[in-house]
Design a protein around this motif. Structure first.
Motif, PDB file in Angstrom:
ATOM      1  N   ASP A   1      11.158 -34.098 -30.951  1.00 60.39           N
ATOM      2  CA  ASP A   1      10.672 -34.920 -29.842  1.00 60.39           C
ATOM      3  C   ASP A   1      11.637 -36.086 -29.595  1.00 60.39           C
ATOM      4  OD1 ASP A   1       8.832 -35.280 -27.791  1.00 60.39           O
ATOM      5  OD2 ASP A   1       7.573 -36.635 -28.970  1.00 60.39           O
ATOM      6  N   ALA A   2      12.839 -35.751 -29.183  1.00 60.62           N
ATOM      7  CA  ALA A   2      13.867 -36.774 -28.947  1.00 60.62           C
ATOM      8  C   ALA A   2      13.446 -37.719 -27.832  1.00 60.62           C
ATOM      9  CB  ALA A   2      15.188 -36.103 -28.589  1.00 60.62           C
ATOM     10  N   LEU A   3      13.911 -38.961 -27.932  1.00 64.95           N
ATOM     11  CA  LEU A   3      13.581 -39.972 -26.941  1.00 64.95           C
ATOM     12  C   LEU A   3      14.728 -40.193 -25.964  1.00 64.95           C
ATOM     13  CD1 LEU A   3      11.863 -42.826 -29.017  1.00 64.95           C
ATOM     14  CD2 LEU A   3      10.838 -40.781 -27.994  1.00 64.95           C
ATOM     15  N   PHE A   4      14.408 -40.454 -24.700  1.00 64.52           N
ATOM     16  CA  PHE A   4      15.366 -41.057 -23.786  1.00 64.52           C
ATOM     17  C   PHE A   4      15.624 -42.471 -24.313  1.00 64.52           C
ATOM     18  CE2 PHE A   4      13.257 -37.804 -21.310  1.00 64.52           C
ATOM     19  CZ  PHE A   4      14.276 -37.241 -20.560  1.00 64.52           C
ATOM     20  N   SER A   5      16.866 -42.880 -24.311  1.00 70.95           N
ATOM     21  CA  SER A   5      17.225 -44.114 -25.010  1.00 70.95           C
ATOM     22  C   SER A   5      16.801 -45.379 -24.281  1.00 70.95           C
ATOM     23  CB  SER A   5      18.740 -44.159 -25.273  1.00 70.95           C
ATOM     24  OG  SER A   5      19.462 -44.028 -24.061  1.00 70.95           O
ATOM     25  N   ASN A   6      16.473 -45.272 -22.981  1.00 69.52           N
ATOM     26  CA  ASN A   6      16.155 -46.466 -22.193  1.00 69.52           C
ATOM     27  C   ASN A   6      14.654 -46.679 -22.113  1.00 69.52           C
ATOM     28  OD1 ASN A   6      18.954 -46.834 -21.406  1.00 69.52           O
ATOM     29  ND2 ASN A   6      18.655 -45.044 -20.108  1.00 69.52           N
TER      30      ASN A   6
ATOM     31  N   VAL B   1       6.430 -53.066 -21.495  1.00 69.20           N
ATOM     32  CA  VAL B   1       5.059 -53.132 -20.996  1.00 69.20           C
ATOM     33  C   VAL B   1       4.363 -54.252 -21.759  1.00 69.20           C
ATOM     34  CG1 VAL B   1       2.861 -51.915 -20.785  1.00 69.20           C
ATOM     35  CG2 VAL B   1       5.018 -50.685 -20.413  1.00 69.20           C
ATOM     36  N   GLY B   2       4.182 -55.380 -21.090  1.00 70.27           N
ATOM     37  CA  GLY B   2       3.681 -56.557 -21.789  1.00 70.27           C
ATOM     38  C   GLY B   2       4.693 -57.002 -22.825  1.00 70.27           C
ATOM     39  N   GLU B   3       4.240 -57.149 -24.062  1.00 68.75           N
ATOM     40  CA  GLU B   3       5.128 -57.561 -25.146  1.00 68.75           C
ATOM     41  C   GLU B   3       5.785 -56.379 -25.840  1.00 68.75           C
ATOM     42  OE1 GLU B   3       5.769 -60.874 -26.012  1.00 68.75           O
ATOM     43  OE2 GLU B   3       4.784 -61.150 -24.077  1.00 68.75           O
ATOM     44  N   ASN B   4       5.381 -55.168 -25.499  1.00 71.37           N
ATOM     45  CA  ASN B   4       5.828 -53.986 -26.224  1.00 71.37           C
ATOM     46  C   ASN B   4       6.854 -53.172 -25.438  1.00 71.37           C
ATOM     47  OD1 ASN B   4       3.987 -54.524 -28.379  1.00 71.37           O
ATOM     48  ND2 ASN B   4       2.339 -53.614 -27.159  1.00 71.37           N
ATOM     49  N   LEU B   5       7.536 -52.286 -26.157  1.00 70.95           N
ATOM     50  CA  LEU B   5       8.466 -51.335 -25.559  1.00 70.95           C
ATOM     51  C   LEU B   5       7.776 -49.988 -25.413  1.00 70.95           C
ATOM     52  CD1 LEU B   5      11.612 -52.117 -27.754  1.00 70.95           C
ATOM     53  CD2 LEU B   5      11.233 -52.847 -25.392  1.00 70.95           C
ATOM     54  N   VAL B   6       8.101 -49.278 -24.329  1.00 72.34           N
ATOM     55  CA  VAL B   6       7.596 -47.919 -24.147  1.00 72.34           C
ATOM     56  C   VAL B   6       8.781 -46.992 -23.918  1.00 72.34           C
ATOM     57  CG1 VAL B   6       6.204 -46.376 -22.718  1.00 72.34           C
ATOM     58  CG2 VAL B   6       5.364 -48.664 -23.268  1.00 72.34           C
ATOM     59  N   PHE B   7       8.918 -46.014 -24.825  1.00 74.40           N
ATOM     60  CA  PHE B   7       9.950 -44.984 -24.718  1.00 74.40           C
ATOM     61  C   PHE B   7       9.314 -43.692 -24.229  1.00 74.40           C
ATOM     62  CE2 PHE B   7      11.662 -47.867 -27.889  1.00 74.40           C
ATOM     63  CZ  PHE B   7      13.031 -47.881 -27.643  1.00 74.40           C
ATOM     64  N   VAL B   8      10.102 -42.875 -23.518  1.00 73.55           N
ATOM     65  CA  VAL B   8       9.658 -41.565 -23.044  1.00 73.55           C
ATOM     66  C   VAL B   8      10.381 -40.493 -23.864  1.00 73.55           C
ATOM     67  CG1 VAL B   8       9.431 -40.035 -21.055  1.00 73.55           C
ATOM     68  CG2 VAL B   8       9.425 -42.516 -20.732  1.00 73.55           C
ATOM     69  N   SER B   9       9.653 -39.470 -24.282  1.00 70.37           N
ATOM     70  CA  SER B   9      10.289 -38.386 -25.021  1.00 70.37           C
ATOM     71  C   SER B   9      10.585 -37.206 -24.098  1.00 70.37           C
ATOM     72  CB  SER B   9       9.405 -37.924 -26.180  1.00 70.37           C
ATOM     73  OG  SER B   9       8.361 -37.072 -25.720  1.00 70.37           O
TER      74      SER B   9
ATOM     75  N   ALA C   1       7.994 -31.832 -17.547  1.00 72.18           N
ATOM     76  CA  ALA C   1       8.575 -32.722 -18.556  1.00 72.18           C
ATOM     77  C   ALA C   1       9.359 -33.816 -17.845  1.00 72.18           C
ATOM     78  CB  ALA C   1       9.492 -31.950 -19.504  1.00 72.18           C
ATOM     79  N   PRO C   2       9.556 -34.946 -18.504  1.00 70.82           N
ATOM     80  CA  PRO C   2      10.365 -36.023 -17.913  1.00 70.82           C
ATOM     81  C   PRO C   2      11.838 -35.632 -17.826  1.00 70.82           C
ATOM     82  CG  PRO C   2       8.950 -36.830 -19.693  1.00 70.82           C
ATOM     83  CD  PRO C   2       8.955 -35.348 -19.781  1.00 70.82           C
ATOM     84  N   SER C   3      12.553 -36.259 -16.903  1.00 67.00           N
ATOM     85  CA  SER C   3      13.996 -36.010 -16.800  1.00 67.00           C
ATOM     86  C   SER C   3      14.664 -37.122 -16.020  1.00 67.00           C
ATOM     87  CB  SER C   3      14.277 -34.666 -16.118  1.00 67.00           C
ATOM     88  OG  SER C   3      13.718 -34.619 -14.821  1.00 67.00           O
ATOM     89  N   GLY C   4      15.977 -37.241 -16.224  1.00 69.60           N
ATOM     90  CA  GLY C   4      16.760 -38.255 -15.537  1.00 69.60           C
ATOM     91  C   GLY C   4      17.433 -39.171 -16.524  1.00 69.60           C
ATOM     92  N   SER C   5      17.808 -40.335 -16.063  1.00 69.66           N
ATOM     93  CA  SER C   5      18.469 -41.320 -16.911  1.00 69.66           C
ATOM     94  C   SER C   5      17.593 -42.566 -17.014  1.00 69.66           C
ATOM     95  CB  SER C   5      19.853 -41.663 -16.349  1.00 69.66           C
ATOM     96  OG  SER C   5      20.527 -42.573 -17.184  1.00 69.66           O
ATOM     97  N   GLU C   6      17.542 -43.383 -15.950  1.00 70.10           N
ATOM     98  CA  GLU C   6      16.592 -44.507 -15.902  1.00 70.10           C
ATOM     99  C   GLU C   6      15.300 -43.959 -15.312  1.00 70.10           C
ATOM    100  OE1 GLU C   6      19.801 -45.387 -17.175  1.00 70.10           O
ATOM    101  OE2 GLU C   6      20.134 -45.249 -15.034  1.00 70.10           O
TER     102      GLU C   6
END
Length: 379
Positions: free
Chosen positions: A220-225, A229-237, A269-274
């Motif tokens: 389940d690799a993550l997109f690096s960017n 969201v508020g005080e937290n980070l949200v990564f997309v896999s 599934a998600p795709s792209g860069s940003e």
């Protein structure tokens, strides 16, 4: 006979009186001192065949206001006020070989004039633009610029001093994710962890504080960017999971993980860069998506944009996309999405909030860029 007739006609034409013509009024060329007023969209066109360009487009009517021209393989970031743009890029003496100079450049947005440039390590990464490859840290006092030789490190630039004050090694990791406050940042690493650093005004920096393993790089690799969201980070896999990470402590901690694709037909599934952007007023994340996923399809252009309510952790809207690979959203009460397509267009979407979020294409600037890679907004 034909020759003598032609000669006679030519002589008659020469003997005829000249026909008077109106004088041509010379055109007076002028240069605007400042760009037109109004909010702007900044689009990085990396154009690997030569120098990069940042196009400044009026967000209302998608009209071109001007551009600035950094060197090749440019990165960019915009200050919070929206009046100063920073770029990083390299200038090659002979392009295919020879010396190169890496610089951070500061541009005045109103005049699109270069204010200053700061020479930095020529190890600067020459890669596709991403938000974390040139980013502010500690408010807007410092910049971090990504290096790769391919060993990875970050150049720490003191903007008040106008110089690079440190090179911080981040072996096996990529890009800088600034903390919400303080002289601190994190970076995402190939072993599935995040590593966090602090630094001082004299350029000294801490040993990395490593998180526990947050994601599986094989399953389940993550997109690096990420997006904040508020005080937290949200990564997309790559498979459609959202990872919520707290980076406020000494080391990062995984708080939550949930799927936006589970139970959905079509292999989405998600795709792209940003590919993710967050609208704080409505607590909605927007994600670029494609169907028929396969190994490697995380680079595919978007077929749809999905709206995700971050409180309920559910998809609350899906809209037709136009082959985009990056997007940004305004923080206005009614969100407006600007997205860059693989064909080089800038596309604008009006978003209507409600029980079901809907999207309407509100404009398109076709042929804006050859290789649009990053979008910044001033609202």
């Amino acid at each position: 006979m034909k020759y003598s007739t032609a000669m006679a006609l030519a002589l008659m034409a020469l003997a005829a009186p000249a026909v008077a013509q109106e004088a041509i009024e010379p055109e007076t060329l002028t240069v605007k001192e400042t760009i037109d007023p109004g909010h702007n969209v900044f689009v990085m066109d990396q154009a690997w065949a030569g120098p990069s360009s940042v196009y400044v487009v009026g967000s209302d009517e998608l009209t071109m206001k001007g551009n600035v021209g950094p060197g090749t393989v440019g990165q960019m970031t915009l200050n919070a006020a929206g009046d100063t743009l920073f770029t990083s890029s390299v200038y090659m003496e002979r392009y295919t070989f020879g010396d190169l100079t890496a610089v951070v450049q500061e541009w005045d947005v109103q005049t699109l004039k270069l204010k200053r440039e700061i020479e930095v390590s020529n190890k600067m990464a020459q890669v596709e633009s991403q938000p974390g490859l040139l980013t502010f840290v500690s408010g807007e006092d410092y910049l971090l610029a990504q290096n790769a030789t391919p060993a990875t490190s970050l150049s720490l630039v003191d903007l008040a001093a106008g110089e690079q004050i440190a090179e911080i090694p981040i072996p096996g990791c990529w890009l800088a994710i600034p903390a919400t406050e303080g002289m601190k940042f994190s970076t995402i690493c190939g072993d599935g962890t995040l590593k966090s650093f602090t630094f001082e005004a004299d350029g000294t920096y801490s040993e990395p504080a490593s998180s526990e393993k947050i994601f599986d790089v094989d399953d389940d690799a993550l997109f690096s960017n990420p997006t904040r969201v508020g005080e937290n980070l949200v990564f997309v896999s790559f498979t459609g999971n959202l990872y919520v990470v707290d980076d406020s402590g000494e080391s990062a901690v995984l708080l939550d993980k949930f799927s936006i694709t589970e139970g959905t037909l079509g292999g989405w599934a998600p795709s792209g860069s940003e590919l993710i952007a967050y609208h704080a007023p409505s607590d909605t994340a927007f994600v670029l998506m494609h169907s028929g996923k396969y190994d490697g399809s995380h680079k595919n252009a978007a077929e749809e944009i999905w709206a995700v309510n971050m409180t309920s952790k559910t998809v609350v809207g899906r809209g037709h996309a136009h082959h985009e690979n990056g997007l940004a959203v305004t923080q206005t009460e009614a969100p407006i999405i600007f997205a860059a397509s693989e064909e080089g267009a800038l596309v604008k979407y009006d978003v209507t909030l409600g029980d079901e979020v809907t999207f309407e294409m509100a404009g398109e600037f076709e042929g804006l860029a050859g290789f649009p890679t990053l979008i910044k907004l001033d609202q």
